[in-house]
Design a protein around this motif. Sequence first.
Motif, PDB file in Angstrom:
ATOM      1  N   ALA A 109       0.826  -1.208   0.000  1.00  0.00           N
ATOM      2  CA  ALA A 109       0.000   0.000   0.000  1.00  0.00           C
ATOM      3  C   ALA A 109       0.859   1.257   0.000  1.00  0.00           C
ATOM      4  CB  ALA A 109      -0.934  -0.007   1.203  1.00  0.00           C
ATOM      5  N   LEU A 110       1.970   1.225   0.725  1.00  0.00           N
ATOM      6  CA  LEU A 110       2.840   2.401   0.752  1.00  0.00           C
ATOM      7  C   LEU A 110       3.501   2.652  -0.597  1.00  0.00           C
ATOM      8  CD1 LEU A 110       4.603   2.193   4.229  1.00  0.00           C
ATOM      9  CD2 LEU A 110       3.075   3.965   3.416  1.00  0.00           C
ATOM     10  N   PHE A 111       4.017   1.612  -1.226  1.00  0.00           N
ATOM     11  CA  PHE A 111       4.755   1.814  -2.474  1.00  0.00           C
ATOM     12  C   PHE A 111       3.852   2.062  -3.669  1.00  0.00           C
ATOM     13  CE2 PHE A 111       8.279  -0.508  -0.262  1.00  0.00           C
ATOM     14  CZ  PHE A 111       9.111   0.585  -0.200  1.00  0.00           C
ATOM     15  N   TRP A 112       2.698   1.407  -3.750  1.00  0.00           N
ATOM     16  CA  TRP A 112       1.835   1.549  -4.922  1.00  0.00           C
ATOM     17  C   TRP A 112       0.707   2.547  -4.717  1.00  0.00           C
ATOM     18  CZ3 TRP A 112       3.825  -0.025  -9.206  1.00  0.00           C
ATOM     19  CH2 TRP A 112       4.723  -1.069  -9.188  1.00  0.00           C
ATOM     20  N   GLY A 113       0.339   2.812  -3.496  1.00  0.00           N
ATOM     21  CA  GLY A 113      -0.770   3.713  -3.253  1.00  0.00           C
ATOM     22  C   GLY A 113      -0.380   5.078  -2.720  1.00  0.00           C
ATOM     23  N   PHE A 114       0.873   5.235  -2.316  1.00  0.00           N
ATOM     24  CA  PHE A 114       1.284   6.494  -1.724  1.00  0.00           C
ATOM     25  C   PHE A 114       1.482   7.597  -2.752  1.00  0.00           C
ATOM     26  CE2 PHE A 114       4.363   9.235   0.620  1.00  0.00           C
ATOM     27  CZ  PHE A 114       3.516   9.571   1.650  1.00  0.00           C
ATOM     28  N   GLN A 115       2.025   7.243  -3.924  1.00  0.00           N
ATOM     29  CA  GLN A 115       2.254   8.265  -4.951  1.00  0.00           C
ATOM     30  C   GLN A 115       0.948   8.892  -5.442  1.00  0.00           C
ATOM     31  OE1 GLN A 115       4.423   6.922  -8.334  1.00  0.00           O
ATOM     32  NE2 GLN A 115       4.436   8.929  -9.322  1.00  0.00           N
ATOM     33  N   PRO A 116      -0.083   8.126  -5.810  1.00  0.00           N
ATOM     34  CA  PRO A 116      -1.341   8.772  -6.209  1.00  0.00           C
ATOM     35  C   PRO A 116      -1.962   9.601  -5.083  1.00  0.00           C
ATOM     36  CG  PRO A 116      -1.351   6.471  -6.861  1.00  0.00           C
ATOM     37  CD  PRO A 116      -0.139   6.689  -6.048  1.00  0.00           C
ATOM     38  N   PHE A 117      -1.800   9.153  -3.847  1.00  0.00           N
ATOM     39  CA  PHE A 117      -2.329   9.913  -2.721  1.00  0.00           C
ATOM     40  C   PHE A 117      -1.643  11.272  -2.611  1.00  0.00           C
ATOM     41  CE2 PHE A 117      -1.660  11.118   1.745  1.00  0.00           C
ATOM     42  CZ  PHE A 117      -2.968  11.388   2.102  1.00  0.00           C
ATOM     43  N   VAL A 118      -0.322  11.300  -2.745  1.00  0.00           N
ATOM     44  CA  VAL A 118       0.423  12.556  -2.644  1.00  0.00           C
ATOM     45  C   VAL A 118       0.052  13.478  -3.802  1.00  0.00           C
ATOM     46  CG1 VAL A 118       2.731  13.577  -2.736  1.00  0.00           C
ATOM     47  CG2 VAL A 118       2.311  11.580  -1.304  1.00  0.00           C
ATOM     48  N   VAL A 119      -0.038  12.929  -5.026  1.00  0.00           N
ATOM     49  CA  VAL A 119      -0.394  13.750  -6.193  1.00  0.00           C
ATOM     50  C   VAL A 119      -1.792  14.327  -6.014  1.00  0.00           C
ATOM     51  CG1 VAL A 119      -0.904  13.649  -8.670  1.00  0.00           C
ATOM     52  CG2 VAL A 119       1.154  12.567  -7.771  1.00  0.00           C
ATOM     53  N   ASN A 120      -2.740  13.530  -5.588  1.00  0.00           N
ATOM     54  CA  ASN A 120      -4.110  13.991  -5.379  1.00  0.00           C
ATOM     55  C   ASN A 120      -4.161  15.062  -4.284  1.00  0.00           C
ATOM     56  OD1 ASN A 120      -6.868  14.183  -5.608  1.00  0.00           O
ATOM     57  ND2 ASN A 120      -7.283  12.301  -4.460  1.00  0.00           N
ATOM     58  N   ALA A 121      -3.402  14.870  -3.201  1.00  0.00           N
ATOM     59  CA  ALA A 121      -3.379  15.855  -2.119  1.00  0.00           C
ATOM     60  C   ALA A 121      -2.772  17.171  -2.594  1.00  0.00           C
ATOM     61  CB  ALA A 121      -2.589  15.301  -0.931  1.00  0.00           C
ATOM     62  N   LEU A 122      -1.711  17.131  -3.393  1.00  0.00           N
ATOM     63  CA  LEU A 122      -1.108  18.362  -3.904  1.00  0.00           C
ATOM     64  C   LEU A 122      -2.053  19.082  -4.869  1.00  0.00           C
ATOM     65  CD1 LEU A 122       2.612  17.328  -4.460  1.00  0.00           C
ATOM     66  CD2 LEU A 122       1.702  18.920  -2.776  1.00  0.00           C
ATOM     67  N   CYS A 123      -2.741  18.323  -5.716  1.00  0.00           N
ATOM     68  CA  CYS A 123      -3.694  18.940  -6.639  1.00  0.00           C
ATOM     69  C   CYS A 123      -4.840  19.607  -5.866  1.00  0.00           C
ATOM     70  CB  CYS A 123      -4.228  17.906  -7.623  1.00  0.00           C
ATOM     71  SG  CYS A 123      -2.993  17.346  -8.808  1.00  0.00           S
ATOM     72  N   ARG A 124      -5.330  18.954  -4.810  1.00  0.00           N
ATOM     73  CA  ARG A 124      -6.378  19.573  -3.998  1.00  0.00           C
ATOM     74  C   ARG A 124      -5.864  20.826  -3.306  1.00  0.00           C
ATOM     75  NH1 ARG A 124      -9.745  14.765  -1.003  1.00  0.00           N
ATOM     76  NH2 ARG A 124     -10.491  13.790  -2.914  1.00  0.00           N
ATOM     77  N   LEU A 125      -4.608  20.792  -2.821  1.00  0.00           N
ATOM     78  CA  LEU A 125      -4.021  21.956  -2.177  1.00  0.00           C
ATOM     79  C   LEU A 125      -3.910  23.120  -3.163  1.00  0.00           C
ATOM     80  CD1 LEU A 125      -2.665  23.062   0.407  1.00  0.00           C
ATOM     81  CD2 LEU A 125      -0.501  22.273  -0.542  1.00  0.00           C
ATOM     82  N   ILE A 126      -3.489  22.813  -4.391  1.00  0.00           N
ATOM     83  CA  ILE A 126      -3.408  23.869  -5.422  1.00  0.00           C
ATOM     84  C   ILE A 126      -4.794  24.431  -5.709  1.00  0.00           C
ATOM     85  CG2 ILE A 126      -2.905  24.277  -7.871  1.00  0.00           C
ATOM     86  CD1 ILE A 126      -0.564  22.288  -7.552  1.00  0.00           C
ATOM     87  N   TYR A 127      -5.783  23.548  -5.816  1.00  0.00           N
ATOM     88  CA  TYR A 127      -7.142  23.996  -6.087  1.00  0.00           C
ATOM     89  C   TYR A 127      -7.678  24.870  -4.944  1.00  0.00           C
ATOM     90  CZ  TYR A 127     -12.152  23.931  -6.932  1.00  0.00           C
ATOM     91  OH  TYR A 127     -13.460  24.306  -7.137  1.00  0.00           O
ATOM     92  N   TYR A 128      -7.425  24.457  -3.682  1.00  0.00           N
ATOM     93  CA  TYR A 128      -7.913  25.227  -2.546  1.00  0.00           C
ATOM     94  C   TYR A 128      -7.216  26.577  -2.431  1.00  0.00           C
ATOM     95  CZ  TYR A 128     -10.269  20.991  -0.945  1.00  0.00           C
ATOM     96  OH  TYR A 128     -11.065  19.886  -0.844  1.00  0.00           O
ATOM     97  N   MET A 129      -5.972  26.653  -2.838  1.00  0.00           N
ATOM     98  CA  MET A 129      -5.231  27.915  -2.720  1.00  0.00           C
ATOM     99  C   MET A 129      -5.530  28.872  -3.876  1.00  0.00           C
ATOM    100  SD  MET A 129      -1.593  26.572  -1.261  1.00  0.00           S
ATOM    101  CE  MET A 129      -0.928  28.157  -0.831  1.00  0.00           C
ATOM    102  N   THR A 130      -5.700  28.330  -5.091  1.00  0.00           N
ATOM    103  CA  THR A 130      -5.895  29.202  -6.263  1.00  0.00           C
ATOM    104  C   THR A 130      -7.350  29.303  -6.680  1.00  0.00           C
ATOM    105  OG1 THR A 130      -5.472  27.393  -7.817  1.00  0.00           O
ATOM    106  CG2 THR A 130      -3.572  28.700  -7.096  1.00  0.00           C
TER     107      THR A 130
END
Length: 141
Positions: A109-130
């Motif tokens: 779960a860490l190796f295969w699921g962590f990267q999409p989680f981080v990308v999704n969290a960063l995209c949401r952060l960008i959306y919430y800020m801009t």
Amino acid sequence: MSTDFHQHQNPHPSSLEPFPRFIDSAPPNSANYFSSPMAMAAVQLLASSSSSHLGPKKPWISVPAKVSNYLRLRYYQYEVTFGVYVMTPTEKLVFNTIVLTIFTALFYALFWGFQPFVVNALCRLIYYMTGSLSNAPQLCT
């Protein structure tokens, strides 16, 4: 009867107890264990002999032996901590298989699921800020 009990409880109130209940009631020199010159000399002799480099050298241990000893120590600590040492060999096999399966699923779960989680969290952060994803990198679209 109660006065008789209190009289026999401590017949000499000013005498010192053999094992004082509090540090304040201990005799003034009771904590000074190394007050004699002989005791100080013995302590200095022990300190100097343990720090001398003239003693025998430690035997050279190879890297695989060090790794093997380290892993054995960690497995021993695991057995003692979780009580595996009291189990029968079959119970140990079942318990270790369950623990290994849980850790394998966790690492998967860490190796295969962590990267999409981080990308999704960063995209949401960008959306919430801009307020929009138009300024977001190609990764978020």
